[in-house]
Design a protein around this motif. Structure first.
Motif, PDB file in Angstrom:
ATOM      1  N   ALA A  56      14.965   2.553   3.233  1.00 35.43           N
ATOM      2  CA  ALA A  56      14.376   3.701   3.254  1.00 35.43           C
ATOM      3  C   ALA A  56      12.990   3.434   2.538  1.00 35.43           C
ATOM      4  O   ALA A  56      12.050   4.110   2.979  1.00 35.43           O
ATOM      5  N   LEU A  57      12.957   2.889   1.376  1.00 33.66           N
ATOM      6  CA  LEU A  57      11.659   2.715   0.795  1.00 33.66           C
ATOM      7  C   LEU A  57      10.648   1.923   1.684  1.00 33.66           C
ATOM      8  O   LEU A  57       9.369   2.066   1.611  1.00 33.66           O
ATOM      9  N   ALA A  59      10.504   1.208   4.990  1.00 32.52           N
ATOM     10  CA  ALA A  59      10.379   2.386   6.131  1.00 32.52           C
ATOM     11  C   ALA A  59       9.192   3.499   5.610  1.00 32.52           C
ATOM     12  O   ALA A  59       8.204   3.569   6.313  1.00 32.52           O
ATOM     13  N   TRP A  60       9.306   3.865   4.420  1.00 28.54           N
ATOM     14  CA  TRP A  60       8.670   5.028   4.002  1.00 28.54           C
ATOM     15  C   TRP A  60       7.181   4.089   3.709  1.00 28.54           C
ATOM     16  O   TRP A  60       6.141   4.823   3.930  1.00 28.54           O
ATOM     17  N   GLU A  61       6.988   3.117   3.193  1.00 29.49           N
ATOM     18  CA  GLU A  61       5.595   2.738   2.927  1.00 29.49           C
ATOM     19  C   GLU A  61       4.868   2.390   4.375  1.00 29.49           C
ATOM     20  O   GLU A  61       3.834   2.366   4.229  1.00 29.49           O
ATOM     21  N   TYR A  62       5.917   1.687   5.231  1.00 23.65           N
ATOM     22  CA  TYR A  62       5.092   1.413   6.447  1.00 23.65           C
ATOM     23  C   TYR A  62       4.700   2.704   7.139  1.00 23.65           C
ATOM     24  O   TYR A  62       3.606   2.743   7.832  1.00 23.65           O
ATOM     25  N   TYR A  63       5.768   3.975   6.960  1.00 18.99           N
ATOM     26  CA  TYR A  63       5.122   5.309   7.598  1.00 18.99           C
ATOM     27  C   TYR A  63       3.776   5.742   6.915  1.00 18.99           C
ATOM     28  O   TYR A  63       3.055   6.295   7.735  1.00 18.99           O
ATOM     29  N   ARG A  64       3.942   5.556   5.579  1.00 16.18           N
ATOM     30  CA  ARG A  64       2.800   5.744   4.975  1.00 16.18           C
ATOM     31  C   ARG A  64       1.363   5.388   5.504  1.00 16.18           C
ATOM     32  O   ARG A  64       0.323   6.027   5.301  1.00 16.18           O
ATOM     33  N   VAL A  70       8.268   6.932  15.162  1.00 16.13           N
ATOM     34  CA  VAL A  70       9.500   7.605  14.723  1.00 16.13           C
ATOM     35  C   VAL A  70      10.317   7.854  15.877  1.00 16.13           C
ATOM     36  O   VAL A  70      11.587   7.610  15.750  1.00 16.13           O
TER      37      VAL A  70
END
Length: 121
Positions: A56-57, A59-64, A70
């Motif tokens: 999760a963390l 993936a969040w950094e890559y998403y940001r 998605v």
């Protein structure tokens, strides 16, 4: 053994964040070599660890940074959901020796393909 498991998780986490790998490439072999588990137990333990939102963390950094597709992620997750069940059923039919050898062949094929297709930019 607790420290061994924590170090395996740490290594898998770093490599997961770096390359998007973890379970099959890092955790399963580490459990085979360092914890002495049988292949089916190592695989089941790896899947058990991955049930939690371990990525999760990362993936969040890559998403940001705009680096997550998605829709593709959700479709892959659906495939993983059903594929993991099918793979688990198949693994239960293999002996430990067959499972280790099949995994080794998979790793060699992936490594060879990566080596052959690598092109400098």
């Amino acid at each position: 053994m607790i420290l061994t498991y924590l170090l395996i998780g740490l290594a898998a986490g770093v490599l997961s964040g770096l390359f998007g790998i973890g379970g099959g490439i890092v955790i399963v072999p580490a459990l085979l070599f360092f914890a002495g588990m049988l292949p089916a137990t190592a695989t089941g333990t790896s899947l058990g660890a991955l049930l939690l939102p371990v990525g999760a963390l990362g993936a969040w950094e890559y998403y940001r940074n705009g680096n997550v597709e998605v829709r593709a992620s959700l479709l892959i997750a659906a495939g993983l959901f059903f594929g993991a069940y099918a793979g688990a059923k198949l693994n239960q039919m293999l002996s430990p020796v067959q499972a280790k050898r099949a995994f080794a062949v998979f790793l060699v094929v992936v490594a060879a393909r990566l080596w052959i297709t690598a092109k400098p930019r």
